[in-house]
Design an enzyme around this catalytic site. Structure first.
Site, short mmCIF file in Angstrom:
data_model
loop_
_atom_site.label_atom_id
_atom_site.label_comp_id
_atom_site.label_asym_id
_atom_site.label_seq_id
_atom_site.Cartn_x
_atom_site.Cartn_y
_atom_site.Cartn_z
N TYR A 18 8.34 2.20 -8.65
CA TYR A 18 8.58 3.66 -8.64
C TYR A 18 9.43 4.08 -9.83
O TYR A 18 10.30 4.94 -9.69
CB TYR A 18 9.30 4.10 -7.36
N TYR A 146 5.24 7.33 6.52
CA TYR A 146 5.06 6.40 5.41
C TYR A 146 4.58 5.07 5.97
O TYR A 146 5.19 4.53 6.90
CB TYR A 146 6.38 6.19 4.64
N ASP A 240 3.86 1.59 13.83
CA ASP A 240 4.35 0.93 12.63
C ASP A 240 5.86 0.80 12.78
O ASP A 240 6.61 1.75 12.52
CB ASP A 240 3.96 1.74 11.40
N LYS A 269 9.81 -6.00 7.03
CA LYS A 269 11.19 -5.73 6.59
C LYS A 269 12.23 -6.69 7.19
O LYS A 269 12.41 -7.76 6.66
CB LYS A 269 11.53 -4.26 6.85
C1 LIG Z 1 8.36 -0.40 4.07
C2 LIG Z 1 7.36 0.07 5.03
C3 LIG Z 1 6.01 -0.28 4.92
C4 LIG Z 1 5.49 -1.11 3.77
O1 LIG Z 1 6.04 -2.38 3.74
P1 LIG Z 1 5.96 -3.25 2.39
O2 LIG Z 1 6.51 -4.58 2.80
O3 LIG Z 1 6.82 -2.54 1.39
O4 LIG Z 1 4.55 -3.31 1.98
C5 LIG Z 1 5.12 0.17 5.87
N1 LIG Z 1 5.54 0.93 6.90
C6 LIG Z 1 6.84 1.28 7.06
C7 LIG Z 1 7.24 2.11 8.24
C8 LIG Z 1 7.79 0.88 6.12
O5 LIG Z 1 9.06 1.26 6.26
#
Ligand SMILES: *Cc1c(COP(=O)(O)O)cnc(C)c1O
Length: 422
Positions: A18, A146, A240, A269
């Site tokens: 970014y 996101y 997610d 994460k």
């Molecule tokens: C960070 C994130 C992603 C993407 O994960 P990456 O390991 O960066 O590909 C997807 N969904 C959520 C909610 C996130 O916070």
């Protein structure tokens, strides 16, 4: 102190995330980390308010995780999961299913969150195909969301904040509407489903907190509404939890709340406590059963090279040990109290629109940030590592952060916001 020689040479060749490489301020050279501290090559030590994009929940270099990774590296760093399995991956799969809501019982590993979401989308789409139901290939996602940076996940991010306009023509068209949270949005949600449910494979949402889309909070009743709608229209509900998972909201998972368990959940994460890249897509028996067949074409058509990476799984198992041994959820609740106390006064400052806290997430939303780089410089001058974006200044520290470091973080944020408001 002069920069180390790898710095100037390497900066000619690295491409950063970014980042407008032409105009970006010089990135900071990090020598090492420990606990909630980042030590720079010039010996400055920063208090970390972000936990490296929310991953380092136990702080950096936790000895239990470091030891587990070292032991695994000596034994076997990685082996392909095609036709082979190993103790770390199978142990982790069973442990994750034991702590997730009961019906989530099959784990598919990959190496990044975006891919875990892509796998979830593929799973949901193939779920219908395997059952011989055609035309269910779209997803309903929500404004402010996101879900990643890969092509398919970009298409389900917030259309304004995401990259829809830039990549129009490349992205598959998905449905992104407002979360059903008040009379108007609930009516729009219901009307949308009446019209479009038959073309949907599933509903995709970040439960409780929409992270990278703006640190937006919503309540459990929104999730219950999504669950009820998914049941009514026979859609798969995908949570997610890549941001919310592993204690960030002060429960182990947002989907722990009763009556909202999803059909598929994505994790990433903090899964490894920030020590290694690893992500997972976990499905219920109902989803898995659609792939359980004598027909090889009904197999899930996905297989990342590094799936179930042994070092990553060893780190994740060690991280789960720490969640068992130490009361991270209590720590997250205590952090919430201190964030509320420390950031609350910002609400009285000029230019501040909102202050909100949920678990170990503290957010100060400004009217706008005029000069983001100047704000970042001021935060650095206070000795803290905080990464404001758009109009948001937020703290997501390690759940193990000490009172002094946390107080210095909130004080620095308050001081800097007061200064830019002047
Ligand atoms: C960070 C994130 C992603 C993407 O994960 P990456 O390991 O960066 O590909 C997807 N969904 C959520 C909610 C996130 O916070």
């Amino acid at each position: 102190m002069t920069a180390p020689d790898w710095y100037g040479r390497g900066l000619q060749h690295i491409w950063l995330p970014y980042t407008q490489m032409k105009t970006t301020p010089a990135p900071l050279a990090v020598a090492r980390t420990h606990g909630t501290r980042i030590v720079l090559e010039d010996r400055r030590e920063l208090i970390d308010g972000i936990a490296s994009w929310w991953t380092a929940v136990h702080g950096y270099n936790h000895p239990h995780i470091v030891q587990a990774v070292q032991a695994q590296a000596a034994l076997m760093p990685h082996v392909m999961l095609g036709g082979l399995v190993h103790a770390q991956a199978l142990t982790l799969a069973a442990r994750l299913c034991a702590i997730l809501p009961a019906k989530l019982e099959r784990v598919f590993f990959c190496e990044s969150g975006s891919v875990a979401v892509e796998v979830a989308m593929k799973m949901a789409t193939q779920y219908w195909l395997n059952r011989n139901i055609r035309g269910r290939t779209k997803f309903l996602a929500f404004q402010g969301g996101y879900h990643g940076d890969t092509i398919a996940t970009m298409a389900v991010c917030d259309p304004d904040e995401g990259m829809h306009a830039l990549f129009k023509g490349l992205l598959p068209e998905q449905h992104v509407i407002a979360l059903p949270r008040d009379d108007e949005s609930i009516a729009a949600f219901d009307a949308f489903l009446e019209r479009h449910a038959h073309e949907l494979a599933g509903i995709l949402v970040e439960p409780l907190v929409q992270g990278a889309g703006g640190m937006l909070f919503h309540d459990e009743h929104v999730l219950r509404r999504l669950r009820a709608a998914a049941d009514r229209y026979e859609l798969l509900l995908i949570f997610d939890e890549i941001f919310t998972g592993f204690g960030r909201t002060a429960s182990m998972f947002a989907c722990d709340a009763p009556a909202i368990a999803p059909d598929i959940v994505t994790l990433g994460k903090a899964l490894t406590g920030g020590a290694a890249p690893l992500a997972a897509t976990v499905a219920t028996a109902k989803v898995f059963d659609a792939f359980w067949s004598d027909d090889p074409a009904h197999a899930l058509m996905h297989g990342p090279t590094f799936m179930g990476h042994a070092l990553g799984c060893a780190a994740a198992n060690a991280s789960l040990d720490l969640f068992e041994r130490e009361n991270r959820l209590l720590q997250a609740n205590e952090i919430a109290v201190k964030l509320t106390h420390g950031l609350g006064p910002c609400l009285a400052l000029k230019g501040v629109r909102d202050v909100r806290v949920r678990g170990a997430i503290g957010v100060v939303e400004l009217e706008h940030i005029g000069d983001l780089n100047a704000l970042k410089r001021r935060l650095l001058a206070e000795g803290v590592w905080v990464r404001p974006f758009r109009n948001i200044v937020y703290l997501t520290p390690a759940l193990t952060i000490g009172d002094d470091d946390l107080m210095r973080l909130t004080a620095a944020v308050a001081k800097v916001i007061a200064a830019v408001g002047d």
